[in-house]
Design a protein around this motif. Sequence first.
Motif, PDB file in Angstrom:
ATOM      1  N   VAL A   1       1.059  -1.185  -0.417  1.00  0.00           N
ATOM      2  CA  VAL A   1      -0.350   0.094   0.106  1.00  0.00           C
ATOM      3  C   VAL A   1       0.967   1.305   0.176  1.00  0.00           C
ATOM      4  CG1 VAL A   1      -1.882   0.989   1.220  1.00  0.00           C
ATOM      5  CG2 VAL A   1      -2.082  -0.856   1.063  1.00  0.00           C
ATOM      6  N   GLN A   2       0.509   2.552  -0.982  1.00  0.00           N
ATOM      7  CA  GLN A   2       1.073   3.659  -0.898  1.00  0.00           C
ATOM      8  C   GLN A   2       0.493   4.188   0.035  1.00  0.00           C
ATOM      9  OE1 GLN A   2       1.886   5.500  -4.714  1.00  0.00           O
ATOM     10  NE2 GLN A   2       2.722   6.737  -3.746  1.00  0.00           N
ATOM     11  N   PRO A   3       0.609   4.576   1.482  1.00  0.00           N
ATOM     12  CA  PRO A   3       0.167   5.413   2.276  1.00  0.00           C
ATOM     13  C   PRO A   3       0.242   7.486   1.742  1.00  0.00           C
ATOM     14  CG  PRO A   3       1.723   4.879   3.330  1.00  0.00           C
ATOM     15  CD  PRO A   3       1.535   3.744   2.566  1.00  0.00           C
ATOM     16  N   GLU A   4       1.651   7.408   1.703  1.00  0.00           N
ATOM     17  CA  GLU A   4       2.093   8.669   1.004  1.00  0.00           C
ATOM     18  C   GLU A   4       2.796   8.733   0.277  1.00  0.00           C
ATOM     19  OE1 GLU A   4       3.655  11.477   4.382  1.00  0.00           O
ATOM     20  OE2 GLU A   4       2.245   9.421   5.436  1.00  0.00           O
ATOM     21  N   ILE A   5       3.718  10.036  -0.745  1.00  0.00           N
ATOM     22  CA  ILE A   5       4.118   9.785  -2.014  1.00  0.00           C
ATOM     23  C   ILE A   5       5.225   9.403  -1.729  1.00  0.00           C
ATOM     24  CG2 ILE A   5       4.575  11.857  -1.518  1.00  0.00           C
ATOM     25  CD1 ILE A   5       5.176  12.514  -4.351  1.00  0.00           C
ATOM     26  N   ASP A   6       6.403   9.044  -0.571  1.00  0.00           N
ATOM     27  CA  ASP A   6       7.747   8.730   0.009  1.00  0.00           C
ATOM     28  C   ASP A   6       7.440   7.669   0.691  1.00  0.00           C
ATOM     29  OD1 ASP A   6       6.495  10.566   2.251  1.00  0.00           O
ATOM     30  OD2 ASP A   6       8.089  11.167   2.958  1.00  0.00           O
ATOM     31  N   HIS A   7       6.053   7.069   1.498  1.00  0.00           N
ATOM     32  CA  HIS A   7       5.927   6.233   1.949  1.00  0.00           C
ATOM     33  C   HIS A   7       5.566   4.994   1.063  1.00  0.00           C
ATOM     34  CE1 HIS A   7       6.923   8.453   5.301  1.00  0.00           C
ATOM     35  NE2 HIS A   7       6.698   7.734   6.251  1.00  0.00           N
ATOM     36  N   LEU A   8       5.875   3.411   1.861  1.00  0.00           N
ATOM     37  CA  LEU A   8       5.472   2.647   1.077  1.00  0.00           C
ATOM     38  C   LEU A   8       4.863   1.061   2.323  1.00  0.00           C
ATOM     39  CD1 LEU A   8       7.090   1.524  -2.297  1.00  0.00           C
ATOM     40  CD2 LEU A   8       4.498   2.003  -2.046  1.00  0.00           C
ATOM     41  N   TRP A   9       3.648   0.401   2.787  1.00  0.00           N
ATOM     42  CA  TRP A   9       3.598  -0.251   3.132  1.00  0.00           C
ATOM     43  C   TRP A   9       3.754  -1.136   3.156  1.00  0.00           C
ATOM     44  CZ3 TRP A   9      -0.986   2.513   6.555  1.00  0.00           C
ATOM     45  CH2 TRP A   9      -0.343   3.439   7.296  1.00  0.00           C
ATOM     46  N   PHE A  10       3.876  -2.590   3.508  1.00  0.00           N
ATOM     47  CA  PHE A  10       4.058  -4.184   2.976  1.00  0.00           C
ATOM     48  C   PHE A  10       3.557  -4.921   4.329  1.00  0.00           C
ATOM     49  CE2 PHE A  10       8.109  -4.068   3.578  1.00  0.00           C
ATOM     50  CZ  PHE A  10       9.121  -3.675   3.459  1.00  0.00           C
ATOM     51  N   ILE A  11       2.943  -5.458   4.518  1.00  0.00           N
ATOM     52  CA  ILE A  11       2.214  -6.910   4.860  1.00  0.00           C
ATOM     53  C   ILE A  11       1.953  -8.092   4.027  1.00  0.00           C
ATOM     54  CG2 ILE A  11       0.122  -6.583   4.714  1.00  0.00           C
ATOM     55  CD1 ILE A  11      -0.984  -6.850   8.156  1.00  0.00           C
ATOM     56  N   LYS A  12       2.568  -8.941   4.801  1.00  0.00           N
ATOM     57  CA  LYS A  12       2.433 -10.484   4.796  1.00  0.00           C
ATOM     58  C   LYS A  12       2.030 -11.130   5.480  1.00  0.00           C
ATOM     59  CE  LYS A  12       5.863 -12.662   2.455  1.00  0.00           C
ATOM     60  NZ  LYS A  12       6.301 -13.300   4.127  1.00  0.00           N
ATOM     61  N   ILE A  13       2.101 -12.766   5.409  1.00  0.00           N
ATOM     62  CA  ILE A  13       2.360 -13.904   6.697  1.00  0.00           C
ATOM     63  C   ILE A  13       3.688 -14.425   6.814  1.00  0.00           C
ATOM     64  CG2 ILE A  13       2.387 -16.190   7.428  1.00  0.00           C
ATOM     65  CD1 ILE A  13      -0.334 -15.874   5.588  1.00  0.00           C
ATOM     66  N   SER A  14       3.872 -13.907   7.940  1.00  0.00           N
ATOM     67  CA  SER A  14       5.499 -14.100   8.516  1.00  0.00           C
ATOM     68  C   SER A  14       5.798 -15.864   8.374  1.00  0.00           C
ATOM     69  CB  SER A  14       6.202 -13.952   9.951  1.00  0.00           C
ATOM     70  OG  SER A  14       6.051 -12.528  10.013  1.00  0.00           O
ATOM     71  N   ASP A  15       6.895 -16.136   7.623  1.00  0.00           N
ATOM     72  CA  ASP A  15       7.788 -17.329   7.671  1.00  0.00           C
ATOM     73  C   ASP A  15       8.696 -17.119   7.862  1.00  0.00           C
ATOM     74  OD1 ASP A  15       5.693 -18.445   5.502  1.00  0.00           O
ATOM     75  OD2 ASP A  15       6.363 -16.983   3.752  1.00  0.00           O
ATOM     76  N   HIS A  16      10.001 -16.416   7.328  1.00  0.00           N
ATOM     77  CA  HIS A  16      11.010 -16.569   7.930  1.00  0.00           C
ATOM     78  C   HIS A  16      11.523 -14.970   8.069  1.00  0.00           C
ATOM     79  CE1 HIS A  16      11.978 -20.491   8.113  1.00  0.00           C
ATOM     80  NE2 HIS A  16      11.318 -20.516   6.957  1.00  0.00           N
ATOM     81  N   PHE A  17      11.048 -14.306   9.863  1.00  0.00           N
ATOM     82  CA  PHE A  17      11.119 -12.816   9.412  1.00  0.00           C
ATOM     83  C   PHE A  17      12.628 -12.591   8.880  1.00  0.00           C
ATOM     84  CE2 PHE A  17      11.319  -9.183  12.283  1.00  0.00           C
ATOM     85  CZ  PHE A  17      10.495  -8.043  11.929  1.00  0.00           C
ATOM     86  N   ASP A  18      13.795 -12.876  10.014  1.00  0.00           N
ATOM     87  CA  ASP A  18      15.095 -11.911   9.297  1.00  0.00           C
ATOM     88  C   ASP A  18      15.594 -12.723   7.599  1.00  0.00           C
ATOM     89  OD1 ASP A  18      15.622 -11.464  11.657  1.00  0.00           O
ATOM     90  OD2 ASP A  18      16.274 -13.203  12.778  1.00  0.00           O
ATOM     91  N   GLU A  19      15.315 -13.365   7.355  1.00  0.00           N
ATOM     92  CA  GLU A  19      15.116 -13.615   5.759  1.00  0.00           C
ATOM     93  C   GLU A  19      14.613 -13.171   4.995  1.00  0.00           C
ATOM     94  OE1 GLU A  19      17.555 -15.427   4.514  1.00  0.00           O
ATOM     95  OE2 GLU A  19      18.679 -16.551   6.367  1.00  0.00           O
ATOM     96  N   GLU A  20      13.273 -12.891   5.094  1.00  0.00           N
ATOM     97  CA  GLU A  20      12.751 -11.568   4.840  1.00  0.00           C
ATOM     98  C   GLU A  20      13.100 -10.536   4.469  1.00  0.00           C
ATOM     99  OE1 GLU A  20       8.247 -14.251   5.695  1.00  0.00           O
ATOM    100  OE2 GLU A  20       9.130 -12.402   6.799  1.00  0.00           O
TER     101      GLU A  20
END
Length: 400
Positions: A194-213
């Motif tokens: 999702v793009q909440p602002e011109i200079d921001h991006l948000w992303f969300i996903k189901i966690s598998d391996h947090f550090d690797e992601e």
Amino acid sequence: MRIIEHVKEILRKHVKVWTILISILLILVSYFIIINLNHNHLSFTHLMYIPIVISGSLLGSLYGLGIAVIAGLVVGPIMPRDLITGEIQFWGDWFARLLMMALVGAIAGYFGINYRKSSKRIKELELKHIESGLYNTKYLKDMTLSKNQFYTIGTLIIGNAHAICDVQGYETYYAYLRKIVDNLKNIYPNIEVVQPEIDHLWFIKISDHFDEEIKTILHIIQSSKKIGNDTLFIDYALGFTQRKHLFEKEVSKYFIQSDIAAREAKGKNLPYLTYKDVKTNRQFEYELLTDFEQALHDGEIYLVYQPKIDLKTKRPVGLEALIRWEHPIKKSIAPDQFIYAVEKTNMIHEMTQKVFEWSLMYQTRLKEHKINIPISINISTKNLYDVYFFDKVIEIFKRF
């Protein structure tokens, strides 16, 4: 409230089944109404068109035709040829009525499909940024998360977004954002961006391996900078957190922690921070600040003087005052650890004044030994915003 939400969810998942069942129920109701009324009320037979229109509008022409055939077979034979006399229709009239019902079902389906397509298109336009084509925050309202599932949540801040737009153009900048999203989805098909602002991006996903992601997302951000023949300079900061979805309805609230982490990373010129790191750092900073206020008066804070050498003469031409902290428990604390924390508080003013005082005291002792050498002092930009700063400095100089 949870029961109502659960019922709504069931209805959404089985809308076709419910529509067909309701349509058939309406057909049966119409049938019993018709056979129990005298011929003066046989205009009620037109109730049969209601389930046909409903099923066609909601499910499409095929379902509209199906319900029309059922309605025609059930009620068609008892529908009158003449509403006034109540004369029953012949099979030819019944067949024509059946075709009429089928036509109504098909037309209702046609308009229903086109209406839904138009509504979907309008909704998509409402959910997306006109320039970038990426989803905006309204998209989060329709997002469904799995209960008790852990999610990796991230915020990307592009610090020089406006500079890129001014120099390279908005289309190039938005092409970069779209490339990031495409590359993310190539690796994580179920990720939502999702793009909440011109200079921001948000992303969300189901966690598998947090550090690797985190490593993968960092690589994608860095490797997506080439747009056409241009390689963009991206001043970015990322913030990450991991959350378990429970009952939170507003998904946007999940990005508060990743926003905090991203802003903290940006302030420290780091590529990324996790919210856990931020909490740990804040606890550490809080403990430092608690000790620092007392240490400033207990002799734990002191100055060392780094000589400035003239490369031609190899002789010292000045000194630079550098602050140090010898903690009784934590021992030697690096300046970049406590100065950054102190700068975020008003203690920076007191610390700077102490540096001036100690430097002038040291310079006075040097003069007593016939050593006349300038001492340089570092100050914070926050000092310059203090309207009384120069008055305080002049007052200190007057004492020496």
